[in-house]
Design a protein around this motif. Structure first.
Motif, mmCIF file in Angstrom:
data_model
loop_
_atom_site.group_PDB
_atom_site.id
_atom_site.type_symbol
_atom_site.label_atom_id
_atom_site.label_comp_id
_atom_site.label_asym_id
_atom_site.label_seq_id
_atom_site.Cartn_x
_atom_site.Cartn_y
_atom_site.Cartn_z
ATOM 1 N N ARG A 110 0.477 -1.292 -0.012
ATOM 2 C CA ARG A 110 0.570 0.543 0.004
ATOM 3 C C ARG A 110 0.802 1.335 0.333
ATOM 4 N N GLN A 111 2.089 0.844 1.065
ATOM 5 C CA GLN A 111 2.623 2.507 1.384
ATOM 6 C C GLN A 111 3.559 2.465 -0.555
ATOM 7 N N LEU A 112 4.193 1.592 -1.224
ATOM 8 C CA LEU A 112 4.987 1.594 -2.369
ATOM 9 C C LEU A 112 3.852 1.801 -3.318
ATOM 10 N N CYS A 156 4.540 5.854 -5.966
ATOM 11 C CA CYS A 156 3.933 5.267 -7.129
ATOM 12 C C CYS A 156 3.222 6.303 -7.572
ATOM 13 N N ASP A 157 2.389 6.540 -7.515
ATOM 14 C CA ASP A 157 1.500 7.431 -6.469
ATOM 15 C C ASP A 157 1.743 9.471 -6.998
ATOM 16 N N THR A 158 2.290 9.103 -5.759
ATOM 17 C CA THR A 158 3.017 10.662 -6.176
ATOM 18 C C THR A 158 4.119 10.676 -6.351
ATOM 19 N N ASP A 159 5.058 10.084 -7.020
ATOM 20 C CA ASP A 159 6.709 10.374 -7.771
ATOM 21 C C ASP A 159 7.164 10.157 -6.478
ATOM 22 N N ARG A 160 6.934 9.772 -5.547
ATOM 23 C CA ARG A 160 8.699 9.881 -4.778
ATOM 24 C C ARG A 160 8.929 8.999 -4.211
ATOM 25 N N PRO A 161 10.780 8.926 -4.228
ATOM 26 C CA PRO A 161 11.210 8.065 -3.865
ATOM 27 C C PRO A 161 10.997 7.339 -2.878
ATOM 28 N N PHE A 181 6.184 -3.750 -8.490
ATOM 29 C CA PHE A 181 6.046 -2.417 -8.691
ATOM 30 C C PHE A 181 7.362 -1.768 -9.692
ATOM 31 N N GLU A 182 8.028 -2.164 -10.461
ATOM 32 C CA GLU A 182 9.145 -2.169 -10.938
ATOM 33 C C GLU A 182 8.839 -1.301 -12.065
ATOM 34 N N SER A 183 7.673 -1.382 -13.453
ATOM 35 C CA SER A 183 7.465 -0.786 -13.908
ATOM 36 C C SER A 183 6.342 0.983 -13.506
ATOM 37 N N THR A 184 5.948 1.418 -12.393
ATOM 38 C CA THR A 184 5.560 2.054 -12.226
ATOM 39 C C THR A 184 6.107 3.093 -10.650
ATOM 40 N N LEU A 185 7.372 2.694 -10.102
ATOM 41 C CA LEU A 185 7.780 3.104 -9.183
ATOM 42 C C LEU A 185 8.526 3.540 -10.103
ATOM 43 N N ARG A 186 9.168 4.679 -10.306
ATOM 44 C CA ARG A 186 9.481 5.412 -11.289
ATOM 45 C C ARG A 186 10.730 6.065 -10.479
ATOM 46 N N ARG A 187 10.693 6.763 -8.967
ATOM 47 C CA ARG A 187 11.303 7.066 -8.534
ATOM 48 C C ARG A 187 12.838 6.126 -8.209
ATOM 49 N N ARG A 188 12.213 4.816 -7.696
ATOM 50 C CA ARG A 188 12.929 3.845 -7.243
ATOM 51 C C ARG A 188 13.312 4.859 -5.340
ATOM 52 N N GLY A 189 14.862 4.343 -4.973
ATOM 53 C CA GLY A 189 14.636 5.051 -3.650
ATOM 54 C C GLY A 189 16.356 3.963 -2.982
ATOM 55 N N VAL A 190 16.277 4.223 -1.204
ATOM 56 C CA VAL A 190 16.672 3.157 -1.097
ATOM 57 C C VAL A 190 16.429 2.012 -0.255
ATOM 58 N N ILE A 191 17.612 1.189 -0.527
ATOM 59 C CA ILE A 191 17.747 0.688 0.348
ATOM 60 C C ILE A 191 18.472 0.694 2.239
#
Length: 269
Positions: free
Chosen positions: A125-127, A131-136, A155-165
């Protein structure tokens, strides 16, 4: 007589502290912590939300100084506290000026403080919010490598900003997947611990272009200050250890990790 601890080094190049919990610090007033951080050339600090109870606190802390920022999200430990109201609050503030990411979110099967099915649902849900807000995103993954990969693949195709583990202590499989997808890996004082060769192995395999510096304070204080409460101003010791492990000039590590932090959290600056 006790041996005097080494002074905190001060470098010419600025540093961005990408992960700490300012509201958890107890040893000194916030003003002193931030002043000491500035003294050692920390240019920006990101303080991380972990539960419905501290979402507003993190937003308030992000106003403590122009160079303090925050995130919005619920940690897997508190996944069972997640609700439609918490989700609405995260969504409402994910794009605030001083909020730079959705996090800290993910899976923790080591402590299992929340039911694993609930953790997975809340992670998804948080991923989707990201995706919806274009945030990492800032991801926590402990003893959950396979499920973390499985969910991130959705979420590979929709989580454009990625981020950090962040605080990476997982295995090479998750590390390689994350790196291949363009994620960064966050490293902290664990890299200085004597028994953390597994973490240093991941530091060696990760390109410097995908490494972020963090403290995760007040936890995981680096050598030579283990036993004391961690704080953002100890991050220079993490930078030194990354340079040592990767056999790179310290100045190069500082410059690259700084650029990585800007790219991940401050892409318009």
């Amino acid at each position: 007589m006790s041996k005097k601890r080494r002074e905190i080094p001060v470098f010419d190049h600025p540093i961005i502290e990408t992960h700490c919990h300012l509201d958890y610090l107890r040893d000194r007033p916030l003003e002193e912590t931030l002043a000491e951080a500035q003294r050692v050339n920390i240019e920006r600090v990101i303080t991380i939300a972990v539960s419905p109870e501290n979402l507003a606190t993190v937003r308030e802390l992000s106003q403590a100084a122009p160079w303090v920022y925050g995130t919005q999200g619920v940690h897997p430990h508190d996944a069972e506290k997640y609700s439609d109201a918490a989700e609405a609050e995260i969504r409402a503030h994910a794009c605030d000026d001083k909020i730079v990411a959705v996090g800290e979110i993910g899976l923790d099967y080591f402590y299992d403080n929340a039911d694993r099915d609930v953790q997975r649902e809340v992670f998804r849900r948080q991923l989707q919010i990201a995706c919806d807000t274009d945030r990492p995103v800032v991801i926590h993954s402990r003893d959950a490598d396979d499920d973390t990969i499985t969910i991130l693949k959705e979420f590979e195709s929709t989580l454009r900003r990625r981020g950090v583990i962040h605080s990476f202590t997982s295995g090479p499989g998750l590390a390689q997947y994350a790196l291949d997808q363009g994620w960064c890996l966050g490293f902290n004082g664990i890299t200085t611990f004597n028994k953390a060769e597994n973490v240093r192995d991941i530091v060696r395999m990760a390109p410097i272009e995908q490494i972020l510096l963090e403290t995760d304070s007040p936890f995981l204080t680096p050598v030579p200050y283990r036993g004391k409460e961690n704080a953002p101003f100890y991050i220079p010791f993490v930078a030194e250890k990354i340079a040592e492990v990767k056999e790179l000039p310290l100045e190069s590590v500082l410059a690259k990790t700084y650029d990585n932090s800007l790219r991940t959290f401050f892409p318009r600056q």
